[in-house]
Design an enzyme around this catalytic site. Structure first.
Site, PDB file in Angstrom:
ATOM      1  N   ILE A 127       0.831  -1.204   0.000  1.00  0.00           N
ATOM      2  CA  ILE A 127       0.000   0.000   0.000  1.00  0.00           C
ATOM      3  C   ILE A 127       0.868   1.257   0.000  1.00  0.00           C
ATOM      4  O   ILE A 127       0.600   2.224  -0.720  1.00  0.00           O
ATOM      5  CB  ILE A 127      -0.958  -0.008   1.219  1.00  0.00           C
TER       6      ILE A 127
ATOM      7  N   SER B 141      -6.937  -0.624   9.980  1.00  0.00           N
ATOM      8  CA  SER B 141      -7.405  -1.884   9.378  1.00  0.00           C
ATOM      9  C   SER B 141      -8.818  -2.147   9.883  1.00  0.00           C
ATOM     10  O   SER B 141      -9.210  -1.616  10.924  1.00  0.00           O
ATOM     11  CB  SER B 141      -6.488  -3.013   9.826  1.00  0.00           C
TER      12      SER B 141
ATOM     13  N   TYR C  73      -2.098  -8.167  16.271  1.00  0.00           N
ATOM     14  CA  TYR C  73      -2.295  -7.163  15.214  1.00  0.00           C
ATOM     15  C   TYR C  73      -3.554  -6.357  15.506  1.00  0.00           C
ATOM     16  O   TYR C  73      -3.543  -5.119  15.510  1.00  0.00           O
ATOM     17  CB  TYR C  73      -2.418  -7.901  13.880  1.00  0.00           C
TER      18      TYR C  73
ATOM     19  N   LYS D 248      -4.010  -2.338  16.354  1.00  0.00           N
ATOM     20  CA  LYS D 248      -4.810  -1.453  15.503  1.00  0.00           C
ATOM     21  C   LYS D 248      -5.969  -0.821  16.294  1.00  0.00           C
ATOM     22  O   LYS D 248      -6.332   0.327  16.065  1.00  0.00           O
ATOM     23  CB  LYS D 248      -5.340  -2.226  14.290  1.00  0.00           C
TER      24      LYS D 248
ATOM     25  N   SER E  76      -0.916  -7.132  -1.127  1.00  0.00           N
ATOM     26  CA  SER E  76       0.353  -6.583  -0.636  1.00  0.00           C
ATOM     27  C   SER E  76       1.198  -7.750  -0.138  1.00  0.00           C
ATOM     28  O   SER E  76       0.800  -8.909  -0.270  1.00  0.00           O
ATOM     29  CB  SER E  76       0.117  -5.596   0.505  1.00  0.00           C
TER      30      SER E  76
HETATM   31  N1  LIG Z   1      -2.804  -5.565   2.919  1.00  0.00           N
HETATM   32  C1  LIG Z   1      -3.874  -5.637   3.656  1.00  0.00           C
HETATM   33  O1  LIG Z   1      -4.748  -6.498   3.469  1.00  0.00           O
HETATM   34  C2  LIG Z   1      -4.098  -4.607   4.745  1.00  0.00           C
HETATM   35  C3  LIG Z   1      -5.385  -4.501   5.284  1.00  0.00           C
HETATM   36  C4  LIG Z   1      -5.612  -3.563   6.275  1.00  0.00           C
HETATM   37  C5  LIG Z   1      -4.585  -2.757   6.713  1.00  0.00           C
HETATM   38  N2  LIG Z   1      -3.348  -2.881   6.170  1.00  0.00           N
HETATM   39  C6  LIG Z   1      -2.289  -1.998   6.688  1.00  0.00           C
HETATM   40  O2  LIG Z   1      -1.636  -1.370   5.609  1.00  0.00           O
HETATM   41  C7  LIG Z   1      -0.328  -1.013   6.022  1.00  0.00           C
HETATM   42  C8  LIG Z   1       0.655  -1.374   4.918  1.00  0.00           C
HETATM   43  O3  LIG Z   1       0.750  -2.771   4.824  1.00  0.00           O
HETATM   44  P1  LIG Z   1       0.811  -3.549   3.434  1.00  0.00           P
HETATM   45  O4  LIG Z   1      -0.410  -4.356   3.346  1.00  0.00           O
HETATM   46  O5  LIG Z   1       1.166  -2.665   2.340  1.00  0.00           O
HETATM   47  O6  LIG Z   1       1.998  -4.581   3.776  1.00  0.00           O
HETATM   48  P2  LIG Z   1       3.472  -4.745   3.206  1.00  0.00           P
HETATM   49  O7  LIG Z   1       3.461  -4.847   1.733  1.00  0.00           O
HETATM   50  O8  LIG Z   1       4.067  -5.880   3.984  1.00  0.00           O
HETATM   51  O9  LIG Z   1       4.186  -3.379   3.627  1.00  0.00           O
HETATM   52  C9  LIG Z   1       4.534  -3.116   4.958  1.00  0.00           C
HETATM   53  C10 LIG Z   1       5.487  -1.949   4.987  1.00  0.00           C
HETATM   54  O10 LIG Z   1       5.845  -1.678   6.357  1.00  0.00           O
HETATM   55  C11 LIG Z   1       7.258  -1.545   6.427  1.00  0.00           C
HETATM   56  N3  LIG Z   1       7.761  -1.932   7.744  1.00  0.00           N
HETATM   57  C12 LIG Z   1       7.666  -3.129   8.346  1.00  0.00           C
HETATM   58  N4  LIG Z   1       8.305  -3.094   9.525  1.00  0.00           N
HETATM   59  C13 LIG Z   1       8.787  -1.840   9.666  1.00  0.00           C
HETATM   60  C14 LIG Z   1       9.558  -1.198  10.664  1.00  0.00           C
HETATM   61  N5  LIG Z   1       9.990  -1.827  11.774  1.00  0.00           N
HETATM   62  N6  LIG Z   1       9.898   0.097  10.487  1.00  0.00           N
HETATM   63  C15 LIG Z   1       9.516   0.758   9.365  1.00  0.00           C
HETATM   64  N7  LIG Z   1       8.807   0.200   8.389  1.00  0.00           N
HETATM   65  C16 LIG Z   1       8.452  -1.093   8.538  1.00  0.00           C
HETATM   66  C17 LIG Z   1       7.797  -2.464   5.340  1.00  0.00           C
HETATM   67  O11 LIG Z   1       9.066  -2.033   4.882  1.00  0.00           O
HETATM   68  P3  LIG Z   1      10.485  -2.627   5.371  1.00  0.00           P
HETATM   69  O12 LIG Z   1      10.339  -4.096   5.491  1.00  0.00           O
HETATM   70  O13 LIG Z   1      11.420  -2.199   4.267  1.00  0.00           O
HETATM   71  O14 LIG Z   1      10.782  -1.948   6.655  1.00  0.00           O
HETATM   72  C18 LIG Z   1       6.776  -2.236   4.233  1.00  0.00           C
HETATM   73  O15 LIG Z   1       7.131  -1.126   3.467  1.00  0.00           O
HETATM   74  C19 LIG Z   1      -0.078  -1.716   7.339  1.00  0.00           C
HETATM   75  O16 LIG Z   1      -0.209  -0.804   8.400  1.00  0.00           O
HETATM   76  C20 LIG Z   1      -1.188  -2.739   7.413  1.00  0.00           C
HETATM   77  O17 LIG Z   1      -1.536  -3.040   8.737  1.00  0.00           O
HETATM   78  C21 LIG Z   1      -3.064  -3.793   5.193  1.00  0.00           C
END
Ligand SMILES: NC(=O)c1ccc[n+]([C@@H]2O[C@H](COP(=O)([O-])OP(=O)(O)OC[C@H]3O[C@@H](n4cnc5c(N)ncnc54)[C@H](OP(=O)(O)O)[C@@H]3O)[C@@H](O)[C@H]2O)c1
Length: 336
Positions: free
Chosen positions: A60, A188, A201, A205, A237
């Protein structure tokens, strides 16, 4: 005259009816649906702003950076993996709306709160201001609470909750000084309703939602600062394959189950509409997940409908998928 009145009444009935009808097929809550129809366009509001996106190296956050770059903003890209951030920067530059100097790659570990103040100063030194902070970084797990090591709870709390709180606290004084800015948290649906196998998680949240709602009340005399809690359902993602399996050393990887998910680009476009219209909380999910959020939020006494049909299914799938894993590595779920 009478015909005119009838026409007016018809329109007055037709508009809400059309609106409700589209809700049955939509992927947003009613406020965001309204804003997407009639509200301000992201390009009208966000162009020219300085936007800091955490978690910009994937999923995202990467798509947010990409769509924002098309609007002509100044971008700060943060996450832990510098190489991935550089890749996202190149992708943003490819569309030609930005120059090299408009994007700052700023590696940051949310769990290392001691580095957040220095990072904030680096952004201010580079661009002179921060208009929008998008707290997007996040990590998750996939395991029963009873099987989940406390280290997983700690790490998820450190990154998702405390890391976000810490960075927001570093940026806030600057926004308060200007009485201007937007604090956005990518939360979320697990921050509104419970989701099985995601206790740590979901807890982080829920805590974030409480934090931002409370912060909003404390900023009552800073009308120029707005806050937004964005609550997506399942979105494409890498979060699923990065899920911890009960221990911080084990992740789900490629075995992640392919559940129906919204496209990342659609979710991000809706996030931009929410930001442009300063919506305090939005829900973004395909049906029937969206319906489940409404049910959970407004008719919690009917939660047995979700529990029996949905949670039971998810848990049974998990038990089937991970039977061997549970047998070998985890505490077994006690039989009734
Ligand atoms: N995908 C879904 O279904 C979904 C649904 C609801 C909410 N969300 C929320 O959307 C947000 C983005 O998630 P995503 O789905 O895009 O997942 P993702 O592709 O796994 O991306 C997660 C991001 O967080 C970064 N990250 C992880 N640990 C970190 C740390 N210690 N410090 C700084 N950055 C960190 C990762 O980068 P690095 O590893 O390079 O640090 C990556 O850029 C999250 O908050 C998630 O809870 C996602």
């Amino acid at each position: 005259m009478e015909v005119g009145l009838w026409l007016l009444a018809l329109c007055a009935l037709l508009l809400p009816a059309l609106w409700l009808l589209s809700f049955l097929r939509t992927d947003t809550d009613l406020t965001l649906l309204w804003a997407a129809w009639l509200g301000r366009r992201p390009e009208q509001v966000l162009t020219g702003m300085v936007v800091w996106v955490t978690g910009a190296s994937s999923g995202i956050g990467e798509e947010l950076a990409f769509q924002l770059s098309k609007l002509g903003v100044s971008l700060v890209l943060s996450a832990r993996r510098t190489q991935e951030l550089e890749r996202v920067k190149r992708r943003c530059l490819e569309n030609g709306n930005m120059k090299e100097r408009d994007i700052l790659v700023l590696p940051l570990d949310l769990a290392d709160t001691s580095s957040h103040d220095t990072a904030t100063k680096a952004v201010l030194q580079e661009f002179g201001r921060i208009d929008i902070l998008v707290n997007n970084s996040g990590i998750a797990h996939y395991s029963f609470a009873v099987d989940t090591n406390l280290d997983v709870f700690k790490l998820i709390t450190d990154v998702n909750y405390l890391g976000t709180v810490s960075l927001t606290k570093c940026v806030l004084p600057h926004m308060m000084e200007r009485n201007r800015g937007k604090i956005v948290i990518i939360n979320s649906i697990a921050g509104i309703i419970p989701v099985p196998l995601c206790s740590a998680y979901s807890g982080s949240k829920h805590a974030l939602r409480g934090f931002l709602n409370t912060l909003h009340t404390e900023l009552y005399d800073y009308p120029g600062i707005t806050v937004s809690t964005i609550c997506p359902g399942p979105v494409h993602s890498n979060i699923y394959q990065n899920c911890f399996l009960g221990e911080v050393t084990k992740v789900l990887g490629k075995q992640a189950r392919d559940i129906p998910k919204m496209s990342t680009s659609r979710c991000v476009w809706l996030i931009l509409v929410s930001m442009a219209n300063d919506l305090k909380e939005v829900w973004i999910a395909d049906q029937p997940v969206l319906f489940a959020i409404y049910l959970g939020q407004y008719m919690p006494f009917l939660d047995w409908i979700i529990s029996k049909k949905t949670w039971g299914k998810i848990i049974n799938q998990y038990i089937m998928d991970w039977h061997n894993y549970l047998e070998n590595s985890c505490h077994k779920r006690p039989s009734k």
